[in-house]
Scaffold this active site. Structure first.
Site, PDB file in Angstrom:
ATOM      1  N   LYS A 276       1.212  -1.143   0.064  1.00  0.00           N
ATOM      2  CA  LYS A 276      -0.227   0.302   0.317  1.00  0.00           C
ATOM      3  C   LYS A 276       0.991   1.372  -0.261  1.00  0.00           C
ATOM      4  O   LYS A 276       1.326   1.726   1.093  1.00  0.00           O
ATOM      5  CB  LYS A 276      -0.920   0.163   0.785  1.00  0.00           C
ATOM      6  CG  LYS A 276      -2.136   0.860   1.382  1.00  0.00           C
ATOM      7  CD  LYS A 276      -2.282   2.309   1.065  1.00  0.00           C
ATOM      8  CE  LYS A 276      -1.748   2.789   1.873  1.00  0.00           C
ATOM      9  NZ  LYS A 276      -1.832   4.395   1.794  1.00  0.00           N
TER      10      LYS A 276
ATOM     11  N   GLY B  29      -5.073   5.477   3.815  1.00  0.00           N
ATOM     12  CA  GLY B  29      -4.580   4.795   5.104  1.00  0.00           C
ATOM     13  C   GLY B  29      -5.942   4.254   5.410  1.00  0.00           C
ATOM     14  O   GLY B  29      -5.946   2.986   6.433  1.00  0.00           O
TER      15      GLY B  29
ATOM     16  N   GLU C 295       8.064  16.131  15.751  1.00  0.00           N
ATOM     17  CA  GLU C 295       8.491  15.916  14.598  1.00  0.00           C
ATOM     18  C   GLU C 295       7.453  17.297  13.288  1.00  0.00           C
ATOM     19  O   GLU C 295       6.441  16.765  13.598  1.00  0.00           O
ATOM     20  CB  GLU C 295       8.008  14.721  13.527  1.00  0.00           C
ATOM     21  CG  GLU C 295       9.407  14.338  13.270  1.00  0.00           C
ATOM     22  CD  GLU C 295       8.843  13.407  11.922  1.00  0.00           C
ATOM     23  OE1 GLU C 295       7.231  12.281  12.405  1.00  0.00           O
ATOM     24  OE2 GLU C 295       9.952  12.711  12.210  1.00  0.00           O
TER      25      GLU C 295
ATOM     26  N   GLY D 263      -4.732   3.474  -2.628  1.00  0.00           N
ATOM     27  CA  GLY D 263      -5.502   3.981  -1.450  1.00  0.00           C
ATOM     28  C   GLY D 263      -5.315   4.536  -0.555  1.00  0.00           C
ATOM     29  O   GLY D 263      -4.137   5.214   0.540  1.00  0.00           O
TER      30      GLY D 263
ATOM     31  N   CYS E 234      12.729  11.192   8.713  1.00  0.00           N
ATOM     32  CA  CYS E 234      12.428  10.755   9.926  1.00  0.00           C
ATOM     33  C   CYS E 234      13.683  10.932  10.353  1.00  0.00           C
ATOM     34  O   CYS E 234      13.941  10.967  11.388  1.00  0.00           O
ATOM     35  CB  CYS E 234      12.261   9.999   9.329  1.00  0.00           C
ATOM     36  SG  CYS E 234      13.282   8.304   8.676  1.00  0.00           S
TER      37      CYS E 234
ATOM     38  N   VAL F  13      -8.069   1.723   2.633  1.00  0.00           N
ATOM     39  CA  VAL F  13      -6.962   0.386   2.110  1.00  0.00           C
ATOM     40  C   VAL F  13      -5.438  -0.494   3.425  1.00  0.00           C
ATOM     41  O   VAL F  13      -5.743  -1.569   3.722  1.00  0.00           O
ATOM     42  CB  VAL F  13      -6.865   0.543   0.304  1.00  0.00           C
ATOM     43  CG1 VAL F  13      -5.308  -0.238   0.298  1.00  0.00           C
ATOM     44  CG2 VAL F  13      -6.833   0.304  -0.027  1.00  0.00           C
ATOM     45  N   GLY F  14      -5.375   1.040   3.704  1.00  0.00           N
ATOM     46  CA  GLY F  14      -3.708   0.537   5.179  1.00  0.00           C
ATOM     47  C   GLY F  14      -4.475  -0.239   5.809  1.00  0.00           C
ATOM     48  O   GLY F  14      -4.317  -1.336   6.400  1.00  0.00           O
TER      49      GLY F  14
HETATM   50  P1  NAD Z   1       1.292   8.747   7.515  1.00  0.00           P
HETATM   51  O1  NAD Z   1       1.995   7.648   8.867  1.00  0.00           O
HETATM   52  O2  NAD Z   1       0.833   9.694   7.295  1.00  0.00           O
HETATM   53  O3  NAD Z   1       0.830   7.285   6.676  1.00  0.00           O
HETATM   54  C1  NAD Z   1       2.370   6.504   6.186  1.00  0.00           C
HETATM   55  C2  NAD Z   1       1.242   5.642   4.844  1.00  0.00           C
HETATM   56  O4  NAD Z   1       0.694   5.260   6.289  1.00  0.00           O
HETATM   57  C3  NAD Z   1       0.792   5.767   3.998  1.00  0.00           C
HETATM   58  O5  NAD Z   1       0.625   5.311   3.117  1.00  0.00           O
HETATM   59  C4  NAD Z   1      -0.960   6.372   4.608  1.00  0.00           C
HETATM   60  O6  NAD Z   1      -1.513   6.006   3.952  1.00  0.00           O
HETATM   61  C5  NAD Z   1      -0.671   5.301   5.503  1.00  0.00           C
HETATM   62  N1  NAD Z   1      -2.081   4.950   6.706  1.00  0.00           N
HETATM   63  C6  NAD Z   1      -2.429   6.236   7.472  1.00  0.00           C
HETATM   64  N2  NAD Z   1      -2.951   5.754   8.101  1.00  0.00           N
HETATM   65  C7  NAD Z   1      -3.298   4.520   8.222  1.00  0.00           C
HETATM   66  C8  NAD Z   1      -3.730   3.755   9.019  1.00  0.00           C
HETATM   67  N3  NAD Z   1      -4.676   3.488   9.970  1.00  0.00           N
HETATM   68  N4  NAD Z   1      -4.104   1.902   8.712  1.00  0.00           N
HETATM   69  C9  NAD Z   1      -2.289   1.689   7.519  1.00  0.00           C
HETATM   70  N5  NAD Z   1      -1.808   2.071   6.836  1.00  0.00           N
HETATM   71  C10 NAD Z   1      -2.556   3.719   7.423  1.00  0.00           C
HETATM   72  O7  NAD Z   1       2.334   9.297   7.277  1.00  0.00           O
HETATM   73  P2  NAD Z   1       3.400  10.285   6.015  1.00  0.00           P
HETATM   74  O8  NAD Z   1       2.664  11.645   6.381  1.00  0.00           O
HETATM   75  O9  NAD Z   1       3.130   9.268   4.440  1.00  0.00           O
HETATM   76  O10 NAD Z   1       4.847  10.491   5.907  1.00  0.00           O
HETATM   77  C11 NAD Z   1       5.884  10.707   7.338  1.00  0.00           C
HETATM   78  C12 NAD Z   1       6.459  10.240   8.641  1.00  0.00           C
HETATM   79  O11 NAD Z   1       6.680   9.078   8.212  1.00  0.00           O
HETATM   80  C13 NAD Z   1       6.737  11.277   9.324  1.00  0.00           C
HETATM   81  O12 NAD Z   1       6.119  11.343  10.598  1.00  0.00           O
HETATM   82  C14 NAD Z   1       7.878  10.298   9.575  1.00  0.00           C
HETATM   83  O13 NAD Z   1       8.864  10.290  10.179  1.00  0.00           O
HETATM   84  C15 NAD Z   1       7.632   8.928   8.688  1.00  0.00           C
HETATM   85  N6  NAD Z   1       8.981   8.293   8.286  1.00  0.00           N
HETATM   86  C16 NAD Z   1       9.603   7.149   9.282  1.00  0.00           C
HETATM   87  C17 NAD Z   1      10.573   6.853   8.563  1.00  0.00           C
HETATM   88  C18 NAD Z   1      11.779   5.766   9.037  1.00  0.00           C
HETATM   89  O14 NAD Z   1      12.647   5.003   8.456  1.00  0.00           O
HETATM   90  N7  NAD Z   1      11.903   5.673  10.670  1.00  0.00           N
HETATM   91  C19 NAD Z   1      10.814   7.089   7.075  1.00  0.00           C
HETATM   92  C20 NAD Z   1      10.431   7.911   6.785  1.00  0.00           C
HETATM   93  C21 NAD Z   1       9.508   8.368   7.550  1.00  0.00           C
END
Ligand code: NAD
Length: 474
Positions: free
Chosen positions: A169, A202, A378, A200, A278, A205-206
């Site tokens: 996803k 989150g 963050e 999709g 991150c 689909v997530g």
């Molecule tokens: P996000 O958590 O909003 O979304 C990440 C993914 O999860 C997306 O594909 C989203 O659609 C999906 N998602 C959202 N709600 C969900 C749910 N309830 N169930 C399952 N999936 C769901 O994060 P973002 O805004 O896309 O990315 C930024 C964040 O990612 C920052 O906090 C950053 O620090 C973190 N990040 C961490 C790393 C690492 O390796 N530690 C690397 C890159 C980014």
């Protein structure tokens, strides 16, 4: 305008059952550049069913067969790196050097997994037992927008190395990059169902992947809030979970460091990926006695050497934020810093002059206390906080006083820097700007995550040890 109409299920590009069209933007201009048709729960069910059908055969593949698959995937991605770089530039706005790195990283992830698998013992003798490392099953791979293609490829590479099948996803905001990746990967000719991709939201689909009883493991990269929601939702089916989450990483400048020599590294650590990283070193810790001189040099370096602007211009170092909501989030934090009593060293709210799109002014606060929200939360944009420390113990205490623990940076005398590194609560410590090592474990302590990705530790997470007692030696 381009409309991405397909997802990937059972070895084929298919139209999703979901009907919603989601806008895709060029963040450098704010213009809508396309739309993606999002999948829904029915698409997840079809994708998981395909992955489940493909699993028995995939689980029985030899190390040699998996290495061949990884080589084929690498070759397929390599053939499309230019296209991927172009998609990253247009849809995400990473400056050209970063876009190039991101596209290469996506292709090379398959090589790193192949190197890991080559050296990894899938069977071991332990005392009288034979221990066989079996694939965990169907895995759900969920990626964020700040390195969508790289995370798709890296997670998939290790899943395949382990003999798992996958439902991916990707970030819904990165569909142009996803489209390039899945058309490229298709050319590798893997058996149908080994990997499936459902665009999709989150929340549907997530979430559907997270609760699906035929999914054995989730590997998620994204925010800490969503990571916690995934742990809660996956508990019912006791899924294995790997979480790579957020950070508020400290950059410690020892008082013996030559400021002019280390400032480029501090800026790189803080503003990498336009601040949307991150692992960004966003809390800059400097000794109280050297603070004034350091601040003056940092301000001058940012104002003269950091260039915000068109990501296609090779001299640009910071591109736009990915989206309007992300831009607004960064603005809110800049306002909050002022409300909390921090002092602006450089930057401010608003857009840099002459730029539309979602550009932010690179901003540094000083007089920051570690209990301020700008030091604890963050921000995910080019906004740094300078904190003063009294001595080494105080520096370590401030660095560790955070709910996160993903990365840390130390600049200064090598022996002292290593001594400090040993005391930091962080999944990774980078000393004097050392380079990334793709085979070393990557992941966070505390609320920065659960488990590790990459190399042998990353591969472990896709495998279950099975102990055979009374079996003949291999
Ligand atoms: P996000 O958590 O909003 O979304 C990440 C993914 O999860 C997306 O594909 C989203 O659609 C999906 N998602 C959202 N709600 C969900 C749910 N309830 N169930 C399952 N999936 C769901 O994060 P973002 O805004 O896309 O990315 C930024 C964040 O990612 C920052 O906090 C950053 O620090 C973190 N990040 C961490 C790393 C690492 O390796 N530690 C690397 C890159 C980014």
């Amino acid at each position: 305008m381009r409309i991405i109409e397909h997802i990937y299920i059972d070895g084929r590009l298919v139209a999703p059952h979901g009907r919603e069209l989601f806008d895709l933007h060029n963040p450098a201009t704010g213009e809508v550049i396309g739309q993606v048709r999002l999948g829904d729960v029915e698409d997840v069910n079809a994708a998981v069913a395909a992955a489940k059908r493909a699993l028995p055969r995939m689980a029985r593949t030899s190390k040699h067969e998996r290495l061949e698959m990884l080589q084929a995937l690498h070759g397929a991605m390599r053939a499309h790196v230019e296209e991927l770089r172009e998609a990253v530039l247009e849809e995400y706005g990473a400056p050209v050097s970063r876009s190039t790195w991101m596209a290469d990283y996506a292709a090379d992830a398959f090589l790193a997994a192949a190197r890991t698998l080559t050296d990894y013992p899938l069977e071991r003798e332990i005392g009288t037992a034979r221990v066989v490392m079996e694939p965990v099953g169907v895995v759900g791979l969920i990626t964020p927008w700040n390195s969508n293609a790289g995370f798709i490829c890296n997670k998939l590479a290790y899943a395949i190395a382990a003999g798992c099948t996958a439902v991916i996803k990707p970030s819904e905001m990165s569909a142009t990059q996803t489209e390039v990746v899945l058309r490229a990967l298709h050319e590798a000719g893997l058996p149908a169902g080994v990997y499936n991709v459902v665009n999709g939201r989150g929340a549907d689909v997530g979430a559907a992947i997270t609760v699906h009883t035929d999914v054995a493991k989730i590997s998620f990269t994204g925010s800490t809030a969503v990571g916690k929601a995934i742990v809660r939702a996956s508990a019912e089916s006791l899924k294995r979970v790997t979480l790579e989450l957020g950070g508020k990483s400290p950059t410690i400048i020892l008082d013996d460091a030559d400021p002019d020599a280390v400032i480029p590294g501090i800026i790189e650590a803080g503003f990498m990926n336009s601040g949307q990283a991150c692992v960004a070193g966003t809390r800059v810790l400097v000794s109280e006695t050297r603070r004034a001189g350091f601040e003056a040099r940092l301000k001058a370096a940012i104002e003269t050497r950091v260039k915000v602007g068109d990501p296609r211009d090779p001299s640009t170092t910071i591109g736009p934020m990915v989206s309007r909501p992300q831009w607004e989030r960064v603005q809110r934090y800049i306002r909050l810093g002022l409300e909390e009593g921090a002092r602006l060293l450089t930057g401010s709210e608003g857009q840099p002059e002459g730029l539309g799109g979602y550009f932010v002014r690179p901003t540094v606060f000083t007089d920051v206390r570690n209990d301020m929200r700008i030091a604890r939360e963050e921000i995910f944009g080019p906004v740094l906080a300078i904190l003063a420390y009294r001595d080494e113990d105080d520096a370590v205490a401030i660095a560790n006083d955070t709910t996160y623990g993903l990365s840390a940076y130390v600049f200064g005398d090598q022996v002292r820097a290593e001594r400090i590194a040993a005391r930091l609560e962080s999944g990774r410590v980078v000393i004097n700007g050392a380079a990334h090592e793709p085979l070393a474990p990557f992941g966070g302590m505390k609320q920065s995550g659960l488990g590790r990705e990459n190399g042998a530790f990353g591969l472990d997470a896709y495998l279950e040890p099975k102990t055979l007692l009374g079996a003949r030696p291999a």
